[in-house]
Design a protein around this motif. Sequence first.
Motif, PDB file in Angstrom:
ATOM      1  N   UNK A  44     -31.052  25.918 -17.800  1.00  0.00           N
ATOM      2  CA  UNK A  44     -30.838  24.486 -17.999  1.00  0.00           C
ATOM      3  C   UNK A  44     -29.346  24.148 -17.953  1.00  0.00           C
ATOM      4  N   UNK A  45     -28.516  24.961 -18.600  1.00  0.00           N
ATOM      5  CA  UNK A  45     -27.080  24.699 -18.589  1.00  0.00           C
ATOM      6  C   UNK A  45     -26.515  24.781 -17.171  1.00  0.00           C
ATOM      7  N   UNK A  46     -27.018  25.733 -16.376  1.00  0.00           N
ATOM      8  CA  UNK A  46     -26.556  25.836 -15.002  1.00  0.00           C
ATOM      9  C   UNK A  46     -26.831  24.574 -14.213  1.00  0.00           C
ATOM     10  N   UNK A  47     -28.006  23.983 -14.430  1.00  0.00           N
ATOM     11  CA  UNK A  47     -28.346  22.742 -13.728  1.00  0.00           C
ATOM     12  C   UNK A  47     -27.457  21.592 -14.175  1.00  0.00           C
ATOM     13  N   UNK A  48     -27.242  21.473 -15.473  1.00  0.00           N
ATOM     14  CA  UNK A  48     -26.413  20.368 -15.982  1.00  0.00           C
ATOM     15  C   UNK A  48     -24.943  20.562 -15.613  1.00  0.00           C
ATOM     16  N   UNK A  49     -24.443  21.796 -15.693  1.00  0.00           N
ATOM     17  CA  UNK A  49     -23.065  22.048 -15.273  1.00  0.00           C
ATOM     18  C   UNK A  49     -22.881  21.709 -13.794  1.00  0.00           C
ATOM     19  N   UNK A  50     -23.857  22.105 -12.970  1.00  0.00           N
ATOM     20  CA  UNK A  50     -23.755  21.814 -11.540  1.00  0.00           C
ATOM     21  C   UNK A  50     -23.782  20.319 -11.276  1.00  0.00           C
ATOM     22  N   UNK A  51     -24.618  19.600 -12.023  1.00  0.00           N
ATOM     23  CA  UNK A  51     -24.673  18.146 -11.867  1.00  0.00           C
ATOM     24  C   UNK A  51     -23.320  17.518 -12.174  1.00  0.00           C
ATOM     25  N   UNK A  52     -22.695  17.920 -13.285  1.00  0.00           N
ATOM     26  CA  UNK A  52     -21.415  17.332 -13.675  1.00  0.00           C
ATOM     27  C   UNK A  52     -20.304  17.724 -12.709  1.00  0.00           C
ATOM     28  N   UNK A  53     -20.255  19.001 -12.333  1.00  0.00           N
ATOM     29  CA  UNK A  53     -19.202  19.460 -11.433  1.00  0.00           C
ATOM     30  C   UNK A  53     -19.340  18.814 -10.055  1.00  0.00           C
ATOM     31  N   UNK A 115     -32.977  11.576 -21.133  1.00  0.00           N
ATOM     32  CA  UNK A 115     -33.710  11.381 -19.877  1.00  0.00           C
ATOM     33  C   UNK A 115     -33.113  12.269 -18.795  1.00  0.00           C
ATOM     34  N   UNK A 116     -33.848  12.398 -17.699  1.00  0.00           N
ATOM     35  CA  UNK A 116     -33.407  13.235 -16.581  1.00  0.00           C
ATOM     36  C   UNK A 116     -32.162  12.641 -15.915  1.00  0.00           C
ATOM     37  N   UNK A 117     -31.294  13.518 -15.445  1.00  0.00           N
ATOM     38  CA  UNK A 117     -30.079  13.085 -14.749  1.00  0.00           C
ATOM     39  C   UNK A 117     -30.326  13.100 -13.240  1.00  0.00           C
ATOM     40  N   UNK A 118     -29.632  12.265 -12.482  1.00  0.00           N
ATOM     41  CA  UNK A 118     -29.857  12.189 -11.020  1.00  0.00           C
ATOM     42  C   UNK A 118     -29.150  13.305 -10.261  1.00  0.00           C
ATOM     43  N   UNK A 119     -29.565  14.537 -10.490  1.00  0.00           N
ATOM     44  CA  UNK A 119     -29.016  15.685  -9.772  1.00  0.00           C
ATOM     45  C   UNK A 119     -29.777  15.833  -8.454  1.00  0.00           C
ATOM     46  N   UNK A 120     -29.113  15.552  -7.355  1.00  0.00           N
ATOM     47  CA  UNK A 120     -29.774  15.459  -6.058  1.00  0.00           C
ATOM     48  C   UNK A 120     -29.460  16.660  -5.166  1.00  0.00           C
ATOM     49  N   UNK A 121     -30.313  16.849  -4.189  1.00  0.00           N
ATOM     50  CA  UNK A 121     -30.089  17.857  -3.154  1.00  0.00           C
ATOM     51  C   UNK A 121     -28.866  17.449  -2.337  1.00  0.00           C
ATOM     52  N   UNK A 122     -27.964  18.368  -2.001  1.00  0.00           N
ATOM     53  CA  UNK A 122     -26.786  17.991  -1.207  1.00  0.00           C
ATOM     54  C   UNK A 122     -27.175  17.407   0.140  1.00  0.00           C
ATOM     55  N   UNK A 123     -26.398  16.440   0.569  1.00  0.00           N
ATOM     56  CA  UNK A 123     -26.725  15.729   1.814  1.00  0.00           C
ATOM     57  C   UNK A 123     -26.750  16.655   3.023  1.00  0.00           C
ATOM     58  N   UNK A 124     -25.931  17.695   2.997  1.00  0.00           N
ATOM     59  CA  UNK A 124     -25.883  18.610   4.131  1.00  0.00           C
ATOM     60  C   UNK A 124     -27.139  19.437   4.312  1.00  0.00           C
ATOM     61  N   UNK A 125     -27.980  19.497   3.280  1.00  0.00           N
ATOM     62  CA  UNK A 125     -29.221  20.274   3.367  1.00  0.00           C
ATOM     63  C   UNK A 125     -30.451  19.401   3.185  1.00  0.00           C
ATOM     64  N   UNK A 210     -34.153  20.840  -7.137  1.00  0.00           N
ATOM     65  CA  UNK A 210     -35.457  21.039  -6.511  1.00  0.00           C
ATOM     66  C   UNK A 210     -36.568  20.523  -7.413  1.00  0.00           C
ATOM     67  N   UNK A 211     -36.404  20.715  -8.719  1.00  0.00           N
ATOM     68  CA  UNK A 211     -37.352  20.195  -9.696  1.00  0.00           C
ATOM     69  C   UNK A 211     -36.733  18.973 -10.372  1.00  0.00           C
ATOM     70  N   UNK A 212     -36.686  18.969 -11.695  1.00  0.00           N
ATOM     71  CA  UNK A 212     -36.093  17.852 -12.436  1.00  0.00           C
ATOM     72  C   UNK A 212     -35.145  18.419 -13.479  1.00  0.00           C
ATOM     73  N   UNK A 213     -33.933  17.893 -13.536  1.00  0.00           N
ATOM     74  CA  UNK A 213     -32.954  18.322 -14.525  1.00  0.00           C
ATOM     75  C   UNK A 213     -33.086  17.441 -15.762  1.00  0.00           C
ATOM     76  N   UNK A 214     -33.717  17.996 -16.792  1.00  0.00           N
ATOM     77  CA  UNK A 214     -33.969  17.271 -18.036  1.00  0.00           C
ATOM     78  C   UNK A 214     -33.915  18.248 -19.199  1.00  0.00           C
ATOM     79  N   UNK A 215     -33.783  17.760 -20.446  1.00  0.00           N
ATOM     80  CA  UNK A 215     -33.643  18.672 -21.586  1.00  0.00           C
ATOM     81  C   UNK A 215     -34.840  19.574 -21.836  1.00  0.00           C
TER      82      UNK A 215
END
Length: 315
Positions: A44-53, A115-125, A210-215
């Motif tokens: 979970x932390x990896x997903x949230x860190x990636x979203x913020x970065x 609530x879930x954060x809008x962590x999206x698939x990169x546009x290049x993929x 790919x799934x949903x980034x949520x707590x």
Amino acid sequence: MEVFLVSLLNGLVYGMLLFMLSSGLTLIFSMMGVLNFAHASAYMLGAYFAFTISLYVGFWPALILAPLLCGLIGAAIEMYGLRRVHKNGHIAELLFTFGLALIIEKCVQMTWGLVAVPYRVPAGLDFPLFSVYGTNFHAYRAFMLLISALMFVSIWLALTRTRVGLIIQASLTHPEMVGALGHNVPRVFTLVFAGGTALAGLAGVIGGNYQVTEPSMAFAMGPIVFVVVVFGGLGSLTGCFIASLLMGLIQTFAIVLDYSLADLLKQLGITITSSTPFAEVLTVPLPRIGALLPYILLVLILLVKPRGLMGTRDT
């Protein structure tokens, strides 16, 4: 045929995601004997860190930085937490990691919200790579398969073809001998725990969009990961790989196939009515049973093999 092929591809993608998450726990569980309930929290932390970065520097730097942050957190947990509670036995380690998972979940809720954060698939993929009977298979899913396969090959080569891997494998069974040869066994344990946590963080980076980034994503993946690790065999990377694929395919097909036990009995000439005993159970759709499958398998494995699940750590 269309449903089968599409479900097969989706099952492979989900299974490889499970392998990315469970491979690190396989090393930690087998080597240190730690029931790390906080392992899915690193996912979970990896997903949230990636979203913020990714908001500041993009997805590709986040693919590297987020797992490194998770690995540093894992090293700190092992050095200043697990190493201290180890002398009190496995129960203390279990309670420590369970409490740590709850703390991480609350910290995530306070930092990123409920609530879930809008962590999206990169546009290049984010484009269809090919089509199967009119259903698009996106490039990001192929990217997930590629990263998972590279991870499997890299871990296998590192454990079997490098000096560090040989030391790690020797520490699994003969920590006293490894220490007598001049190697710092506690540092090896820290390296393995940090590496396993970093792998979970990488799975979060790949699987969060790919799934949903949520707590609640850690709680959703945690039981499945333990089933994969135990079912694949403690310390067996190949077994973990096979078990991940099997679990991914079983759960995917269980969701797709909209049948029940009543439908199966109907093919045999047995009709289920409201007056039939256990009619409510027999008419339960297969997708609901598929959602319970990891928990059922874990209970059955514990019944069949109640001993030997806890590893040993003598240093």
